[in-house]
Design a protein around this motif. Structure first.
Motif, PDB file in Angstrom:
ATOM      1  N   VAL A 164       0.842  -1.206   0.000  1.00 41.40           N
ATOM      2  CA  VAL A 164       0.000   0.000   0.000  1.00 41.40           C
ATOM      3  C   VAL A 164       0.877   1.256   0.000  1.00 41.40           C
ATOM      4  N   GLU A 165       1.940   1.245   0.816  1.00 42.89           N
ATOM      5  CA  GLU A 165       2.829   2.415   0.901  1.00 42.89           C
ATOM      6  C   GLU A 165       3.610   2.663  -0.385  1.00 42.89           C
ATOM      7  N   PHE A 166       4.061   1.584  -1.025  1.00 41.66           N
ATOM      8  CA  PHE A 166       4.968   1.718  -2.169  1.00 41.66           C
ATOM      9  C   PHE A 166       4.247   1.873  -3.501  1.00 41.66           C
ATOM     10  N   ALA A 167       2.962   1.557  -3.546  1.00 40.74           N
ATOM     11  CA  ALA A 167       2.220   1.582  -4.818  1.00 40.74           C
ATOM     12  C   ALA A 167       2.295   2.927  -5.541  1.00 40.74           C
ATOM     13  N   PRO A 168       2.217   4.077  -4.832  1.00 37.80           N
ATOM     14  CA  PRO A 168       2.309   5.358  -5.553  1.00 37.80           C
ATOM     15  C   PRO A 168       3.634   5.568  -6.283  1.00 37.80           C
ATOM     16  N   HIS A 169       4.652   4.794  -5.909  1.00 37.87           N
ATOM     17  CA  HIS A 169       5.966   4.909  -6.549  1.00 37.87           C
ATOM     18  C   HIS A 169       6.159   3.855  -7.645  1.00 37.87           C
ATOM     19  N   ASN A 170       5.065   3.176  -8.023  1.00 40.88           N
ATOM     20  CA  ASN A 170       5.136   2.124  -9.047  1.00 40.88           C
ATOM     21  C   ASN A 170       6.017   0.959  -8.592  1.00 40.88           C
ATOM     22  N   ILE A 171       5.955   0.664  -7.304  1.00 39.51           N
ATOM     23  CA  ILE A 171       6.710  -0.456  -6.722  1.00 39.51           C
ATOM     24  C   ILE A 171       5.706  -1.465  -6.166  1.00 39.51           C
ATOM     25  N   ARG A 172       5.815  -2.685  -6.638  1.00 39.11           N
ATOM     26  CA  ARG A 172       4.901  -3.751  -6.213  1.00 39.11           C
ATOM     27  C   ARG A 172       5.568  -4.630  -5.158  1.00 39.11           C
ATOM     28  N   VAL A 173       4.760  -5.177  -4.238  1.00 40.59           N
ATOM     29  CA  VAL A 173       5.277  -6.047  -3.179  1.00 40.59           C
ATOM     30  C   VAL A 173       4.325  -7.235  -3.028  1.00 40.59           C
ATOM     31  N   ASN A 174       4.852  -8.434  -3.220  1.00 44.29           N
ATOM     32  CA  ASN A 174       4.046  -9.650  -3.093  1.00 44.29           C
ATOM     33  C   ASN A 174       4.786 -10.698  -2.277  1.00 44.29           C
ATOM     34  N   SER A 175       4.049 -11.659  -1.756  1.00 46.62           N
ATOM     35  CA  SER A 175       4.684 -12.743  -0.997  1.00 46.62           C
ATOM     36  C   SER A 175       4.421 -14.090  -1.664  1.00 46.62           C
ATOM     37  N   VAL A 176       5.408 -14.961  -1.567  1.00 46.53           N
ATOM     38  CA  VAL A 176       5.319 -16.320  -2.115  1.00 46.53           C
ATOM     39  C   VAL A 176       5.310 -17.295  -0.950  1.00 46.53           C
ATOM     40  N   HIS A 177       4.400 -18.275  -1.021  1.00 49.12           N
ATOM     41  CA  HIS A 177       4.187 -19.207   0.094  1.00 49.12           C
ATOM     42  C   HIS A 177       4.319 -20.649  -0.395  1.00 49.12           C
ATOM     43  N   PRO A 178       5.562 -21.162  -0.438  1.00 46.82           N
ATOM     44  CA  PRO A 178       5.756 -22.543  -0.900  1.00 46.82           C
ATOM     45  C   PRO A 178       5.387 -23.565   0.180  1.00 46.82           C
ATOM     46  N   GLY A 179       5.046 -24.754  -0.308  1.00 46.32           N
ATOM     47  CA  GLY A 179       4.946 -25.913   0.570  1.00 46.32           C
ATOM     48  C   GLY A 179       6.286 -26.629   0.581  1.00 46.32           C
ATOM     49  N   THR A 180       6.268 -27.946   0.647  1.00 45.38           N
ATOM     50  CA  THR A 180       7.513 -28.725   0.669  1.00 45.38           C
ATOM     51  C   THR A 180       8.144 -28.763  -0.722  1.00 45.38           C
ATOM     52  N   ILE A 181       9.449 -28.493  -0.775  1.00 41.30           N
ATOM     53  CA  ILE A 181      10.184 -28.433  -2.039  1.00 41.30           C
ATOM     54  C   ILE A 181      11.251 -29.522  -2.054  1.00 41.30           C
ATOM     55  N   MET A 234      -0.193 -36.661   1.418  1.00 44.08           N
ATOM     56  CA  MET A 234      -1.213 -35.792   1.997  1.00 44.08           C
ATOM     57  C   MET A 234      -1.562 -34.628   1.070  1.00 44.08           C
ATOM     58  N   ILE A 235      -0.708 -34.392   0.066  1.00 49.99           N
ATOM     59  CA  ILE A 235      -0.895 -33.285  -0.861  1.00 49.99           C
ATOM     60  C   ILE A 235      -1.837 -33.726  -1.981  1.00 49.99           C
ATOM     61  N   PRO A 236      -2.862 -32.942  -2.311  1.00 48.53           N
ATOM     62  CA  PRO A 236      -3.776 -33.347  -3.380  1.00 48.53           C
ATOM     63  C   PRO A 236      -3.077 -33.723  -4.687  1.00 48.53           C
ATOM     64  N   MET A 237      -1.984 -33.037  -5.025  1.00 51.52           N
ATOM     65  CA  MET A 237      -1.261 -33.363  -6.257  1.00 51.52           C
ATOM     66  C   MET A 237      -0.337 -34.568  -6.092  1.00 51.52           C
ATOM     67  N   LYS A 238      -0.237 -35.077  -4.854  1.00 53.82           N
ATOM     68  CA  LYS A 238       0.518 -36.314  -4.552  1.00 53.82           C
ATOM     69  C   LYS A 238       2.006 -36.221  -4.847  1.00 53.82           C
ATOM     70  N   ARG A 239       2.559 -35.029  -4.749  1.00 49.10           N
ATOM     71  CA  ARG A 239       3.996 -34.853  -4.923  1.00 49.10           C
ATOM     72  C   ARG A 239       4.418 -33.543  -4.284  1.00 49.10           C
ATOM     73  N   ILE A 240       5.723 -33.424  -3.997  1.00 48.27           N
ATOM     74  CA  ILE A 240       6.259 -32.162  -3.505  1.00 48.27           C
ATOM     75  C   ILE A 240       6.737 -31.338  -4.706  1.00 48.27           C
ATOM     76  N   ALA A 241       7.039 -30.070  -4.481  1.00 49.01           N
ATOM     77  CA  ALA A 241       7.406 -29.173  -5.575  1.00 49.01           C
ATOM     78  C   ALA A 241       8.837 -29.397  -6.044  1.00 49.01           C
ATOM     79  N   GLU A 242       9.039 -29.242  -7.330  1.00 54.27           N
ATOM     80  CA  GLU A 242      10.386 -29.149  -7.881  1.00 54.27           C
ATOM     81  C   GLU A 242      10.846 -27.698  -7.705  1.00 54.27           C
ATOM     82  N   PRO A 243      12.124 -27.461  -7.400  1.00 51.36           N
ATOM     83  CA  PRO A 243      12.603 -26.089  -7.164  1.00 51.36           C
ATOM     84  C   PRO A 243      12.238 -25.103  -8.263  1.00 51.36           C
ATOM     85  N   ILE A 244      12.319 -25.534  -9.524  1.00 53.12           N
ATOM     86  CA  ILE A 244      12.048 -24.620 -10.635  1.00 53.12           C
ATOM     87  C   ILE A 244      10.608 -24.125 -10.614  1.00 53.12           C
ATOM     88  N   GLU A 245       9.699 -24.903 -10.025  1.00 52.37           N
ATOM     89  CA  GLU A 245       8.294 -24.482  -9.972  1.00 52.37           C
ATOM     90  C   GLU A 245       8.119 -23.257  -9.071  1.00 52.37           C
TER      91      GLU A 245
END
Length: 247
Positions: A168-185, A205-216
């Motif tokens: 919210v603070e940085f948006a007027p300066h055309n600066i975006r801020v987001n967060s990434v929330h990985p599971g098991t890699i 236990m994961i619906p996709m039945k696998r953990i993430a590959e780093p590149i993902e």
């Protein structure tokens, strides 16, 4: 033409692990990359491996002067900063009863204070660049709770909140801020013999039945760093194979 052509990126914890993979892909996509890490030997090796588009700068993410030096050196070497990936972090896996105040403070200093200081100190540089993208690496532990990870969870929830405030603070300066929330890699740590069975059980236990590959995970970070995500800010991007949808 690369997706990050002409961009200058800083990646904390960039000497190894996921940070190194982010750095490699960023260079391949045309960015000039600062490998920011406490590990001097590994950091220099990574920068040398990636070539002229990469430079190592020693950084303690918990130290304000260290951040000031990093921004100054980056601008001298490559110019104003367009991208910051706050990737550095640690995990302390203990119950609340077993977690000392020292454990808790060390975890929050790196995982939480480091993100705050990074955003604070790159702001003026990104203003010079007239645009910016900050990607804060949190975790699904910043979305849901679990036992025996109180310090880590507290810090990763804080990253989520800091991201929203800064967006919210940085948006007027055309600066975006987001967060990434990985599971098991899939990493060398999850491939070790003593944890292999546990990781395989977790994968079921994961619906996709696998953990993430780093590149993902890197591909998601790349998208957020690039102009392709130009209207996304203050948002959590979850990459967990659907795990938290059934919690």
């Amino acid at each position: 033409m690369g997706r990050l052509d002409g961009k200058v990126a800083v990646i904390t914890g960039g000497a190894g692990g996921m940070g190194k993979i982010h750095a490699k892909v960023f260079v391949e996509e045309g960015a000039k990359v600062i490998i920011a890490d406490l590990g001097v030997s590994k950091g220099k090796d990574t920068a040398e491996e990636l070539g002229d588009q990469a430079k190592f700068i020693e950084l303690d993410v918990t130290d304000e002067e260290s951040w000031t030096r990093l921004v100054e050196e980056t601008e001298k070497h490559f110019g104003p900063i367009n991208i910051l990936v706050n990737n550095a972090g640690i995990v302390v896996s203990k119950s609340i009863e077993e977690t000392s105040l020292e454990d808790f403070r060390k975890t929050t200093a790196i995982n939480q204070d480091g993100v705050f200081l990074g955003m604070k100190h790159v702001l003026e540089s990104m203003k010079k660049a007239e645009s910016g993208s900050i990607v804060n690496i949190s975790s699904i532990a910043g979305i849901v709770g679990s036992a025996n990870n109180s310090a880590y969870i507290a810090s990763k929830f804080a990253v989520r909140g800091l991201t929203k405030a800064a967006a919210v603070e940085f948006a007027p300066h055309n600066i975006r801020v987001n967060s990434v929330h990985p599971g098991t890699i899939r990493t060398p740590m999850t491939e070790q013999e003593d944890v292999k069975e546990l990781v395989q059980a977790m994968a079921q236990m994961i619906p996709m039945k696998r953990i993430a590959e780093p590149i993902e995970i890197t591909n998601l970070v790349l998208y957020l760093a690039s102009d392709e995500s130009s209207y996304s800010t203050g948002t959590e991007f979850i990459a967990d194979g659907g795990l938290i949808q059934q919690m």
